[in-house]
Enzyme design. Structure first.
Site, short mmCIF file in Angstrom:
data_model
loop_
_atom_site.label_atom_id
_atom_site.label_comp_id
_atom_site.label_asym_id
_atom_site.label_seq_id
_atom_site.Cartn_x
_atom_site.Cartn_y
_atom_site.Cartn_z
N LYS A 149 0.83 -1.21 0.00
CA LYS A 149 0.00 0.00 0.00
C LYS A 149 0.86 1.26 0.00
O LYS A 149 0.60 2.19 -0.74
CB LYS A 149 -0.93 0.01 1.23
CG LYS A 149 -1.79 -1.24 1.35
CD LYS A 149 -2.70 -1.20 2.58
CE LYS A 149 -1.98 -1.15 3.92
NZ LYS A 149 -1.28 -2.38 4.32
N ARG A 167 -8.62 0.90 10.09
CA ARG A 167 -8.20 -0.47 10.35
C ARG A 167 -9.22 -1.22 11.19
O ARG A 167 -9.02 -2.40 11.48
CB ARG A 167 -6.88 -0.46 11.11
CG ARG A 167 -5.65 -0.77 10.26
CD ARG A 167 -4.45 -0.60 11.18
NE ARG A 167 -3.29 -1.32 10.77
CZ ARG A 167 -2.29 -0.80 10.05
NH1 ARG A 167 -2.37 0.43 9.60
NH2 ARG A 167 -1.23 -1.53 9.79
N ARG A 179 12.17 -5.49 3.67
CA ARG A 179 11.84 -4.07 3.49
C ARG A 179 12.82 -3.21 4.29
O ARG A 179 13.21 -3.55 5.40
CB ARG A 179 10.41 -3.82 3.97
CG ARG A 179 10.06 -2.35 4.04
CD ARG A 179 8.59 -2.15 4.04
NE ARG A 179 7.99 -2.41 5.35
CZ ARG A 179 6.70 -2.21 5.59
NH1 ARG A 179 5.89 -1.81 4.63
NH2 ARG A 179 6.21 -2.45 6.78
N ARG A 220 12.34 -1.80 10.19
CA ARG A 220 11.41 -1.44 11.25
C ARG A 220 11.38 -2.53 12.31
O ARG A 220 11.36 -3.71 11.99
CB ARG A 220 10.00 -1.26 10.66
CG ARG A 220 9.75 0.14 10.19
CD ARG A 220 8.50 0.24 9.36
NE ARG A 220 7.33 -0.45 9.93
CZ ARG A 220 6.13 -0.44 9.35
NH1 ARG A 220 5.94 0.22 8.22
NH2 ARG A 220 5.13 -1.09 9.91
N ARG A 233 1.12 -9.08 13.45
CA ARG A 233 0.41 -8.07 12.67
C ARG A 233 -0.55 -8.71 11.67
O ARG A 233 -1.64 -8.20 11.42
CB ARG A 233 1.40 -7.17 11.93
CG ARG A 233 2.02 -6.13 12.87
CD ARG A 233 3.31 -5.57 12.34
NE ARG A 233 3.15 -4.89 11.08
CZ ARG A 233 4.13 -4.73 10.20
NH1 ARG A 233 5.34 -5.21 10.43
NH2 ARG A 233 3.91 -4.09 9.08
#
Ligand code: ADP
Ligand code: ZN
Length: 219
Positions: A13, A88, A127, A160, A171
């Site tokens: 996203k 969310r 990432r 992260r 998550r």
């Protein structure tokens, strides 16, 4: 245009929101980016949300709703915005509806990034994020020109905390338990369009542009 990007962590996203910003210049509003900025500055808000974010849990609805309504009231968001990572929960979606209704505006489309869990996990572990401008890289799919350094601003790239495997697993569960019901919620309002989050970034971007063309959304 006023868009919501919906999909699991690692669906791409943020990457698409940045590509859409480059093309249409509509602000990219990522609640995750805003919360991480606050955490980096160690503000009151940052301190309040850190334990949730680090553990991969959702920040309480009241807090994020306030963050988003404040952001949406800024001048640059008056003609359009891309919401990434918000809403969310159904509660957040209803609060958003109410806030927009007050201003006499509505969401044009909700793009649902359907993405397989394996792909999400792979993307998140490789990432890397810029600590200055929040640009997103991927060690194999979208590597920076110079290892560890942001192509755009020279900032340092980091993994992260919540992209570590244990937290990613949590998550994805949180997404299933608390966020996935928004798919039906927005299907019922006729706003949902599904795109293939497993696609590589440029192909997925073309699919988004095709969707806009079908809906006669031009910017
Ligand atoms: P991703 O989409 O990769 O999961 P984000 O950057 O959107 O990551 O969000 C990171 C974290 O920030 C979430 O795990 C959560 O703790 C918090 N967060 C972001 N947006 C929201 C939201 N709308 N409601 C509650 N918590 C949120
Ligand atoms: Zn940068």
């Amino acid at each position: 245009m006023r868009l919501i990007l919906l999909g699991p962590p690692g669906a791409g996203k943020g990457t698409q929101a940045k590509l859409l910003f480059d093309r249409f210049k509509i602000p990219h509003i990522s609640t995750g980016d805003i919360l991480r900025d606050e955490m980096r500055e160690n503000s009151d808000l940052g301190q309040k949300v850190a334990k949730f974010v680090k553990n991969g849990e959702l920040v309480p609805d009241e807090i994020v709703v306030e963050v988003v309504t404040k952001r949406l009231s800024k001048p640059d968001a008056q003609d359009g915005f891309i919401l990434d990572g918000f809403p969310r929960t159904v509660n957040q979606a209803e609060a958003l509806n109410q806030a927009l209704r007050k201003q006499g505006i509505a969401i044009d489309l909700v793009l649902y990034f359907e993405t397989s869990a394996e792909i999400c996990i792979k993307r998140l572990s490789e990432r890397r994020i810029c600590d200055k401008c929040a640009a997103i890289f991927h060690l194999t799919n979208m590597p920076p020109k110079k290892e560890g350094i942001c192509d755009y601003c020279g900032g340092k790239l980091y993994l992260r905390d919540d992209d570590r495997p244990e937290t990613v697993k949590r998550r994805l569960e949180v997404y299933q338990n608390q966020t996935a019901s928004l798919i039906d919620y927005y299907k019922n309002s006729g706003k949902l369009r599904q795109v293939d989050g497993d696609l590589e970034a440029n192909k997925l971007n073309s699919q988004l542009l095709e969707t806009f063309a079908q809906e006669s959304l031009t910017g």
